[in-house]
Scaffold this motif. Structure first.
Motif, mmCIF file in Angstrom:
data_model
loop_
_atom_site.group_PDB
_atom_site.id
_atom_site.type_symbol
_atom_site.label_atom_id
_atom_site.label_comp_id
_atom_site.label_asym_id
_atom_site.label_seq_id
_atom_site.Cartn_x
_atom_site.Cartn_y
_atom_site.Cartn_z
ATOM 1 N N PRO A 390 47.782 74.986 -7.012
ATOM 2 C CA PRO A 390 49.288 75.865 -6.341
ATOM 3 C C PRO A 390 48.856 75.858 -4.653
ATOM 4 O O PRO A 390 47.613 75.326 -4.649
ATOM 5 C CB PRO A 390 48.850 76.710 -6.799
ATOM 6 C CG PRO A 390 47.276 76.750 -7.403
ATOM 7 C CD PRO A 390 47.684 75.613 -7.981
ATOM 8 N N VAL A 391 49.572 75.910 -4.053
ATOM 9 C CA VAL A 391 49.715 76.159 -2.654
ATOM 10 C C VAL A 391 49.384 77.142 -2.564
ATOM 11 O O VAL A 391 49.902 78.476 -2.944
ATOM 12 C CB VAL A 391 50.666 75.817 -2.412
ATOM 13 C CG1 VAL A 391 50.775 76.184 -0.665
ATOM 14 C CG2 VAL A 391 52.048 73.834 -2.437
ATOM 15 N N ARG A 392 48.302 77.542 -1.218
ATOM 16 C CA ARG A 392 47.607 78.470 -1.026
ATOM 17 C C ARG A 392 47.906 79.276 -0.010
ATOM 18 O O ARG A 392 48.176 77.793 1.396
ATOM 19 C CB ARG A 392 46.115 78.707 -1.587
ATOM 20 C CG ARG A 392 46.179 78.602 -2.926
ATOM 21 C CD ARG A 392 43.725 78.845 -3.424
ATOM 22 N NE ARG A 392 43.642 76.912 -2.601
ATOM 23 C CZ ARG A 392 42.251 76.975 -2.535
ATOM 24 N NH1 ARG A 392 41.854 78.006 -3.756
ATOM 25 N NH2 ARG A 392 41.914 75.771 -2.777
ATOM 26 N N THR A 393 47.529 79.835 1.111
ATOM 27 C CA THR A 393 47.358 80.532 1.943
ATOM 28 C C THR A 393 46.015 80.930 2.972
ATOM 29 O O THR A 393 45.915 81.634 2.396
ATOM 30 C CB THR A 393 48.877 80.474 2.839
ATOM 31 O OG1 THR A 393 49.111 82.129 1.526
ATOM 32 C CG2 THR A 393 50.249 79.745 2.271
ATOM 33 N N SER A 405 47.339 71.797 7.496
ATOM 34 C CA SER A 405 46.944 72.170 5.962
ATOM 35 C C SER A 405 45.608 71.228 5.100
ATOM 36 O O SER A 405 45.356 70.146 5.984
ATOM 37 C CB SER A 405 47.626 71.522 4.689
ATOM 38 O OG SER A 405 48.839 71.840 5.010
ATOM 39 N N VAL A 406 45.262 72.035 4.456
ATOM 40 C CA VAL A 406 43.459 71.359 4.142
ATOM 41 C C VAL A 406 43.754 71.058 2.437
ATOM 42 O O VAL A 406 44.144 72.387 2.126
ATOM 43 C CB VAL A 406 42.671 72.188 4.003
ATOM 44 C CG1 VAL A 406 41.286 71.865 3.167
ATOM 45 C CG2 VAL A 406 42.214 72.990 5.532
ATOM 46 N N GLY A 407 44.299 69.810 2.129
ATOM 47 C CA GLY A 407 44.638 69.840 1.219
ATOM 48 C C GLY A 407 45.812 70.070 0.225
ATOM 49 O O GLY A 407 46.852 70.555 0.985
ATOM 50 N N ASN A 408 46.176 71.975 -0.366
ATOM 51 C CA ASN A 408 47.005 72.294 -1.111
ATOM 52 C C ASN A 408 47.250 73.853 0.267
ATOM 53 O O ASN A 408 47.499 74.911 -0.511
ATOM 54 C CB ASN A 408 47.420 72.618 -2.632
ATOM 55 C CG ASN A 408 47.653 71.265 -3.250
ATOM 56 O OD1 ASN A 408 48.505 69.889 -2.767
ATOM 57 N ND2 ASN A 408 48.770 71.428 -4.234
ATOM 58 N N THR A 409 46.568 73.950 0.656
ATOM 59 C CA THR A 409 46.167 74.948 1.564
ATOM 60 C C THR A 409 46.594 74.961 3.012
ATOM 61 O O THR A 409 45.954 74.002 3.470
ATOM 62 C CB THR A 409 44.917 75.253 1.317
ATOM 63 O OG1 THR A 409 43.870 75.805 0.855
ATOM 64 C CG2 THR A 409 44.397 76.979 1.910
ATOM 65 N N ILE A 410 47.504 75.775 3.412
ATOM 66 C CA ILE A 410 48.009 75.833 4.530
ATOM 67 C C ILE A 410 47.406 77.387 4.901
ATOM 68 O O ILE A 410 46.905 77.742 4.576
ATOM 69 C CB ILE A 410 49.569 76.440 3.986
ATOM 70 C CG1 ILE A 410 50.400 75.001 3.111
ATOM 71 C CG2 ILE A 410 50.353 76.809 5.840
ATOM 72 C CD1 ILE A 410 51.767 76.087 3.265
#
Ligand SMILES: [Zn+2]
Length: 627
Positions: A390-393, A405-410
């Motif tokens: 999942p994409v997180r913020t 972004s760090v991997g999937n973290t925006i």
């Protein structure tokens, strides 16, 4: 006076960094010897024979004593409740005592201090507008004197001459004027060492409410022979424990080649019994007709991270994650090479997020993330994006406008969320980072090795960097615009385009605000590059059109709790804009937090209201998630 700069970074790291980010324009830090005499002195002992204060003896009627504040403080012991003072003299004694208590309470802490300053010039239409800007970020050691170490590297250290010239800029030589980061952080206490009746006269002025808090107001003047650098101005004291909640004034008697700023310094009741220095607004300059300005600037100083642990190597090692590979499905035995790769990426991502949070640069997960997350979900669903993870913020706690972004973290900076005019422009910002994720422009997995997390907080910027090469930037913009056009935001991109235009107009003057520290810059050499294509299809920028809000002032959207670093959206009533001067895009404004007392039931939410007075938004400028 101690040297205030600590060398915390390893040299090889620094060299690495130069290779990775050759274009990084490190902000110059002036760390010149202070002339503030009081800073250099040892703490004074308590006054022995208090002289009568010149405060009015009449009408002290201090309020009822407070019940002892809640004992369930987040790592803070509330002071014991004392009998209420009965004369104004006793009130003054209590104020002095409480200030000394606060200094003691904060002594072991090393909060983050951020100062963002805009030099001003007069625009015929818009009034004072930014001419150029400066940015400082550091940790303050409140133990003995006020000391600080900086996150930003001083590129030209030992070149005082050049530094001085650059900071003096176009100012006259009459004032030897330097923006010293310490100069701003200084203003958190009335007088670090000599706040007593020997050095000050207290004049009771009146009662006044600040927010929900009833205050006694005193005017303070230093005694004639009190020496240089003494506070001169007004203090607001809450009427239960007699803690200072606000200071407004300057420091008296500068030496010939120094200059003290005027400041308005606010404290918040974030822990039981203590009002913690949180915001300082400084301003100099006079723009009335015919005034000749030698100095004109506005600056916001914010403090946070009071509750950060001062990390040691041992602490850091306990943070190695061990909770990743638990799989109960009977068929799963070992990770496939692809699954292992993903696990490895996740490890790197988690390491970085955790490390940034521990350095006070990332807010803990919270409500603002939910808003960002909703916008990301809208983009994902309408574009049929399905990702293995999942994409997180998350929210970066600092002011400069940046995303990465760090991997999937925006990650989006607090300052950027502040200035975005609406949800469509927020979607624009997030879509660029989502595009990087979709296109697989992944974080280098080098951060999966935990030894790479072992550095001091101040060295974060030297050890982390999440920049993309120009080709990836172009590809992400292209993909982002595709995604936006297929999303619910397709019809709402005009304001996003206007935001780009407004940014373009101000970019040459705001190089410090636009200097990204971990991600890619959104401008290059004063020209907006990020998502610039959206500007072409937007209406013309018109400052005089009062319903056209292209960008907001700083501080209007996100409030940051200085104690626990949590962020939340400001709940302020929109104030109608009545002239082009009210728009203040990207500008610094005074702080006017709504003060309230700490309460357990209502912890951070109620106590950190910190919207600037001029949260000039219109009703439609609210990034509430669409459904
Ligand atoms: Zn990018």
């Amino acid at each position: 006076m101690r040297r205030v700069m600590r060398k915390v970074m390893r040299k090889d790291m620094r060299n690495d960094m130069r290779n990775v980010m050759p274009t990084m324009n490190w902000i110059l830090l002036a760390l010149l010897a202070l002339t503030m005499t009081a800073a250099a002195q040892q703490p004074a002992s308590a006054p022995q024979n208090p002289q009568p204060a010149s405060a009015a003896q009449a009408d002290p009627t201090p309020a009822q004593p407070s019940a002892a504040p809640s004992s369930q403080a987040p790592s803070a012991q509330a002071p014991v409740a004392l009998a209420p003072p009965t004369t104004m003299d006793q009130v003054v004694d209590r104020v002095i005592m409480r200030e000394k208590d606060l200094i003691k309470f904060l002594a072991p802490r090393t909060p983050i201090v951020e100062t963002y300053l805009q030099n001003l010039t007069q625009d015929k239409q818009l009034g004072p507008v930014p001419q150029d800007d400066h940015y400082f970020l550091g940790r303050m050691d409140l133990s003995e004197s006020i000391d600080r170490s900086d996150y930003l590297q001083d590129k030209d250290k030992n070149k005082d001459e050049g530094m001085e010239k650059r900071l003096l800029g176009g100012l006259t030589k009459r004032f030897k004027f330097q923006y010293q980061p310490l100069g701003f952080s200084w203003m958190i206490f009335v007088d670090r060492n000599d706040f007593d009746r020997q050095h000050y006269d207290f004049h009771y002025s009146r009662r006044e409410f600040l927010g929900d808090v009833r205050c006694l107001v005193f005017d303070l003047t230093p005694k004639k022979d009190a020496g240089r650098g003494r506070f001169l101005g007004r203090i607001w004291v809450e009427d239960q424990d007699f803690s200072i909640v606000r200071l407004n004034g300057t420091y008296a008697h500068p030496s010939r080649n120094s200059y003290y700023f005027h400041m308005d310094s606010w404290r918040l009741n974030l822990v039981p019994g203590y009002w913690v220095p949180s915001y300082i607004y400084s301003e100099e300059g006079d723009f009335t007709a015919g005034a000749h300005n030698t100095i004109a600037f506005k600056a916001q100083t914010r403090m946070w991270g009071y509750n950060l642990k001062t990390g040691t190597a041992n602490d850091e090692l306990t943070n190695i994650r061990v909770d990743s590979v638990k799989d109960d499905t009977p068929t799963a035995q070992d990770a496939t090479p692809l699954a292992a790769e993903r696990e490895w990426q996740q490890q790197a991502e988690d390491n970085v997020i955790e490390r940034l949070e521990r350095a006070g640069l990332l807010a803990p997960e919270g409500d603002v993330d939910k808003i960002l997350q909703t916008v990301v979900n809208n983009l994902e669903i309408t574009n049929n994006i399905e990702l293995p993870r999942p994409v997180r913020t998350r929210v970066l706690t600092t002011s400069p406008l940046e995303t990465f972004s760090v991997g999937n973290t925006i990650v989006v900076s607090r300052g950027l969320i502040d200035v975005l005019p609406d949800e469509g422009s927020l979607a624009m910002v997030l879509s660029h980072e989502l595009a990087h994720i979709v296109l697989g422009h992944n974080l280098g997995s080098q951060y999966a090795f935990n030894d790479r997390m072992l550095f001091s907080d101040e060295a974060t910027y030297q050890n982390f960097g999440f920049k993309h090469i120009p080709e990836e930037e172009t590809a992400a913009d292209k993909k982002a615009i595709e995604m936006l056009k297929a999303s619910p935001y397709a019809q709402k991109l005009e304001t996003a385009g206007l935001f780009i235009k407004a940014l373009q107009q101000r970019a040459p003057q705001l190089s410090a605000l636009l200097q990204a520290h971990l991600g890619n810059n959104i401008t290059e050499n004063g020209t907006v590059t990020r998502m610039a294509a959206l500007a072409t299809s937007s209406p013309a920028l018109d400052w005089n059109k009062l319903d056209q809000i292209a960008a907001l002032p700083l501080g209007g959207r996100v409030k940051l709790n200085p104690w626990d670093d949590k962020v939340e959206i400001v709940k302020a009533q929109p104030v109608a804009i009545t002239s082009a001067r009210d728009k203040m895009p990207f500008e610094v404004t005074p702080f006017y937090p709504r003060l309230s007392r700490y309460s357990n039931a209502n912890t951070a939410a109620a106590t950190t209201a910190a919207a600037p007075a001029s949260t000039t938004t219109t009703a439609n400028a609210n990034p509430t998630p669409a459904n």
